[in-house]
Write an enzyme that holds these catalytic residues in place. Structure first.
Site: not given
Ligand code: ZN
Length: 165
Positions: A4, A68
């Site tokens: 994030e 990711d």
């Protein structure tokens, strides 16, 4: 968390400055280098086909795949730092490095019907979990942890492994 946080400075986050004001701060060079580095990740995910007639759209899921990868690399760095120089511990026949990558793969397990998976591939900006777990293919430490051979199904040559940040 690192996934994030990386969105705050990636292709999504670069349009907001440190005070949250709308305004792109990447240079044209930043943008072109980002896309050049990302092209390999686009191709990698384009090659994942959960069905014979349906493959992942690497461009559609690119930003999430980059996050990711950033998240996995930062988490791995944190794991190594947590050892504070002590050696890895083998538990249940698995080294700490192996358990780290196993936990990452297990995080993406889910039961999903064909219709839901087809819909995800068609419209979602996140790759199906099976392919998100394959992010490890870009991490040198994963090859070392599992002694992945060049003949392995998931093996990528070092020059084909993606590194964005
Ligand atoms: Zn994300």
């Amino acid at each position: 968390m690192a996934h994030e946080i990386s969105h705050s400075f990636d292709e999504l986050g670069n349009i907001y400055d440190a005070q949250g004001r709308l305004g792109p701060w990447w240079t044209a060079e930043d943008r072109s280098e980002y896309h050049a580095a990302a092209a390999k990740l686009v191709a990698q995910f384009d090659s994942y086909c959960p069905f014979a007639d349906l493959c992942v759209n690497g461009k559609q899921v690119l930003t999430e795949n980059i996050a990711d990868l950033a998240g996995l690399l930062v988490a791995h760095d944190a794991y190594v730092l947590s050892l504070k120089g002590k050696s890895d511990v083998v538990l249940n026949g698995l080294t700490g490095e192996q358990r780290f990558f196993l936990a990452f793969a297990q995080r993406w397990r889910k039961a999903q019907g064909e219709a839901a998976l087809r819909k995800q591939v068609a419209v979602d900006t996140h790759s199906p979990g099976e392919f998100r777990s394959d992010t490890t293919r870009n991490v040198d430490a994963w090859y070392k942890a599992y002694d992945v051979a060049p003949t392995g199904k998931l093996y990528l040559k070092p020059e084909d492994r993606v590194r964005i940040w």
